[in-house]
Design a protein around this motif. Structure first.
Motif, short mmCIF file in Angstrom:
data_model
loop_
_atom_site.label_atom_id
_atom_site.label_comp_id
_atom_site.label_asym_id
_atom_site.label_seq_id
_atom_site.Cartn_x
_atom_site.Cartn_y
_atom_site.Cartn_z
N LEU A 5 9.40 66.71 43.67
CA LEU A 5 8.94 67.08 45.01
C LEU A 5 8.43 68.52 44.99
O LEU A 5 7.35 68.83 45.48
CB LEU A 5 10.10 66.94 45.98
CG LEU A 5 9.74 66.89 47.45
CD1 LEU A 5 8.92 65.65 47.73
CD2 LEU A 5 10.99 66.88 48.30
N VAL B 123 2.36 65.13 50.25
CA VAL B 123 3.81 65.16 50.38
C VAL B 123 4.20 65.52 51.81
O VAL B 123 5.10 64.91 52.40
CB VAL B 123 4.41 66.17 49.37
CG1 VAL B 123 5.88 66.41 49.69
CG2 VAL B 123 4.28 65.63 47.97
N VAL B 124 3.49 66.48 52.39
CA VAL B 124 3.80 66.88 53.77
C VAL B 124 3.60 65.70 54.72
O VAL B 124 4.46 65.40 55.55
CB VAL B 124 2.91 68.09 54.19
CG1 VAL B 124 3.00 68.31 55.69
CG2 VAL B 124 3.33 69.34 53.45
N LEU B 127 6.36 63.22 54.34
CA LEU B 127 7.59 63.70 54.95
C LEU B 127 7.54 63.50 56.47
O LEU B 127 8.51 63.05 57.09
CB LEU B 127 7.81 65.18 54.62
CG LEU B 127 8.37 65.45 53.23
CD1 LEU B 127 8.44 66.96 52.99
CD2 LEU B 127 9.78 64.86 53.11
N ILE B 128 6.39 63.82 57.07
CA ILE B 128 6.26 63.69 58.52
C ILE B 128 6.40 62.24 58.93
O ILE B 128 7.14 61.90 59.86
CB ILE B 128 4.89 64.27 58.99
CG1 ILE B 128 4.91 65.79 58.84
CG2 ILE B 128 4.61 63.88 60.44
CD1 ILE B 128 3.57 66.44 59.07
N ALA B 130 7.90 59.85 57.31
CA ALA B 130 9.29 59.42 57.09
C ALA B 130 10.17 59.92 58.23
O ALA B 130 10.98 59.17 58.78
CB ALA B 130 9.79 59.94 55.75
N GLY B 131 9.98 61.17 58.61
CA GLY B 131 10.77 61.75 59.70
C GLY B 131 10.53 61.02 61.00
O GLY B 131 11.47 60.70 61.74
#
Lengths: 344, 299
Positions: A5, B123-124, B127-128, B130-131
């Protein structure tokens, strides 16, 4: 998982972990770091604390009080002090990723001397891993130097590279993305400095430091008689009187001082030519030999080698950064064309 | 060597004055001023004579890669005590500024620097997303336990419903609209949080049946049957469910609900008259036929 990551936020790096200087090339950005491989360590209540790294630490070399030692963790092209090398790499990798919030975890390509042993390679691999790399690949230094100098290594055409670094001189004959013949001699910029220190002690009865010797070499050093004579004023401690004295050195004296290490390099270049296959040797005789590394900046070293071997020797563009740039290009080549340029 | 020593400044001047002139021309002029022949230069530089001639003829194709050409030029100008950078600048201008690198990485040089840009972005975004999924699951879960009635209806239910809207009588329209909205809401919420369905199966079933009851009543077709004589009767709806089987006494009226078309099997076909949704249906049964099966409400 976490390393991967973090890896997404890191850049691929090519590191030229040299005895004298460490250079880091970042994909798409070029050379972003060029610092001396020196670490200053403070001993504090039995613990070692890193005081300074790089340029700052180099200024401390030979000027430190008792509780600080400025050391060069690499010697003769290989790691001499594992832990300090790891700390130094960690510092440099962080410095390259200064703008990031996360702790970096890049893919790293490190160049190694071509005759380094498994133990030495493993030491480099592990210190890079310890410094936070998520993947470490190794490439032979002369291969990286040839790519960085702009030679067409993928052609069926012999090219010869002589990379004169701080600790070692690497000589390789390259054809079709592979090293046909390679040799590494432990003669480099450091040996030149040492030879100058010894010469001054012998002829002037004075002691000078390594840093002064390096300055003399860079300013007036030359490898071939016949070019203009330059002079430099230096100060050293007189052995007989015990007080600092100033004296003047000229480039002919430095040439005399450097005879021994230069003869070593000439000898190994000659033996490399002797041992390369005849077809490749004729290619080399036709186009010439490329000089890279800091040693290539020594004045007239190309003329010395040309005269000794009868072949054209040329100095690459920006010889100091060839290995790091070549490593970066090798990373790109490997990603795009899946070529195996790595040392086993 | 003495010859070159005599005119170093002169050579520099020549190199600068004749910037637009080609590399080979500059080299030749400087060499002649220094009083050297091509052979002498070749010997001093340890280079084949052909290479010197190629350099002076600007025939760079005959020489190997650009690295070597630049190296030769540097060595040559050093021999003539000229400034190598001037010569290299002329050379650069002459061959254009295509990158040497492009030649090394032949044909595969685009998009090299792009990778590091999209990777952090990807990746950002991941993540968003997933959140968002986690939070919508969490809040959706809470909402569904609080108000189970309005929460969930399986999507198939809403489809069946909209199908029947066309057939339904006009009088039930307001109710339909209301139901429609509710189904719409429910299915939207359903799409948002799949996990809610799994988490509270009992609540879901409850809600589903309740909504279905409300919704289904007006959508069914009404089959009316009137008997003038005693008759055996069996009625099957579109799904094959048997709605009625019995012997019916004369004068009796039957009202059945189900989905059209109906299969009506009659033991005494002459005695039966049929209505579908209030409208009489013509059976066209020949006079001598008693046992007959008809399909009512076929589209």
């Amino acid at each position: 998982m976490l390393k991967h990551l973090r890896g997404a936020f890191s850049n691929d790096l090519s590191i030229d972990l040299g005895t004298a200087n460490t250079l880091i090339y970042v994909r798409g950005k070029g050379i972003v770091l060029n610092e001396p491989s020196v670490v200053a360590i403070r001993h504090h209540k039995g613990q070692k604390v890193v005081e300074a790294v790089g340029k700052e630490a180099k200024r401390m070399l030979g000027r430190t009080p008792g509780n600080i030692t400025a050391i060069r963790p690499l010697k003769d092209g290989v790691i001499a002090d594992f832990q300090v090398t790891e700390k130094m790499l960690q510092h440099f990798i962080r410095k390259v990723h200064e703008a990031n919030w996360f702790q970096p975890s890049p893919r790293v390509l490190v160049s190694v001397p071509c005759l380094s042993t498994e133990v030495e390679k493993r030491a480099i691999r592990e210190s890079a891993m310890g410094a936070g790399a998520r993947e470490v690949r190794l490439i032979e230094e002369p291969m990286a130097a040839a790519i960085g100098a702009g030679l067409k290594v993928d052609e069926a055409n012999g090219s010869m590279v002589v990379d004169i670094g701080g600790g070692t001189t690497e000589i390789a004959v390259i054809s079709l993305n592979g090293v046909v013949y390679s040799d590494s001699v432990r003669i480099g910029g450091d040996r030149f400095d040492e030879a100058i220190v010894n010469y001054v002690r012998r002829n002037y009865g004075s002691v000078i430091g390594d840093a002064t010797a390096e300055r003399i070499k860079q300013e007036i050093g030359c490898a071939f008689a016949g070019s203009e004579v330059r002079e430099i004023d230096v100060r050293g401690r007189n052995l007989a009187e015990g007080v600092p004295r100033s004296f003047t050195l000229n480039s002919d004296e430095i040439l005399e001082a450097l005879q021994e290490p230069l003869a070593g390099i000439v000898q190994s270049v000659k033996s490399a030519l002797e041992q390369s296959p005849p077809e490749l040797a004729s290619d080399i005789a036709e186009s010439g030999v490329v000089l890279t590394g800091g040693g290539a900046l020594l004045r007239d070293i190309d003329r010395l080698l040309s005269n000794e071997t009868g072949l054209p020797f040329i100095v690459a563009d920006d010889p100091l950064t060839c290995v790091a740039r070549g490593g970066g290009m090798a990373l790109e080549m490997m990603d795009k064309r899946n070529i195996d340029l790595l040392s086993s | 060597m003495t010859a070159e020593h005599s005119t170093p400044e002169n050579n520099d001047a020549v190199a600068i004055d004749e910037m637009p002139v080609s590399v080979g021309e500059t080299l030749r002029q400087s060499r002649e001023q220094a009083g050297l022949t091509q052979e002498a230069v070749a010997q001093q530089l340890c280079m084949p004579l052909g290479r010197i001639q190629a350099l002076e003829a600007d025939d760079f194709a005959r020489l190997s890669s650009r690295t070597f050409v630049r190296g030769y030029l540097r060595a040559y100008s050093k021999l003539l005590e000229a400034d190598p950078e001037t010569l290299l600048a002329i050379y650069q201008a002459q061959v254009g500024d295509q990158e040497e690198r492009a030649a090394v990485l032949s044909g595969a040089d685009n998009g090299a620097g792009n990778r590091p840009f999209w990777r952090p972005a990807a990746v950002v975004v991941a993540l968003i997303v997933a959140g968002w999924l986690v939070s919508s699951w969490f809040f959706g879960n809470r909402a569904s336990t609080d108000v189970p009635a309005s929460s969930v209806v399986p999507p198939s239910e809403s489809v069946a419903y909209s199908d029947s809207v066309a057939n339904a009588p006009l009088s039930t329209e307001p109710e339909i609209l209301e139901g429609d909205e509710r189904v719409g809401d429910a299915s939207r919420e359903d799409a948002e949080s799949e996990s809610a369905e799994v988490a509270t199966p009992s609540a879901e079933v409850l809600a589903a049946t309740r909504v279905v009851e409300q919704v289904e009543t007006p959508t069914l077709d009404q089959l009316g049957l009137r008997f003038s004589d005693e008759c055996w009767l069996e009625v099957t709806d579109a799904q094959g469910d048997v709605l009625f089987t019995d012997l019916v006494q004369p004068g009796r009226e039957l009202a059945l609900e189900g989905r059209a078309p109906f299969q009506v099997k009659m033991g005494n076909a002459q005695a039966v008259s049929v209505e579908l949704n209030g409208e009489p249906v013509e059976l066209n049964i020949p006079a001598n036929v008693r046992l007959r099966t008809v399909t009512v409400g076929e589209s």
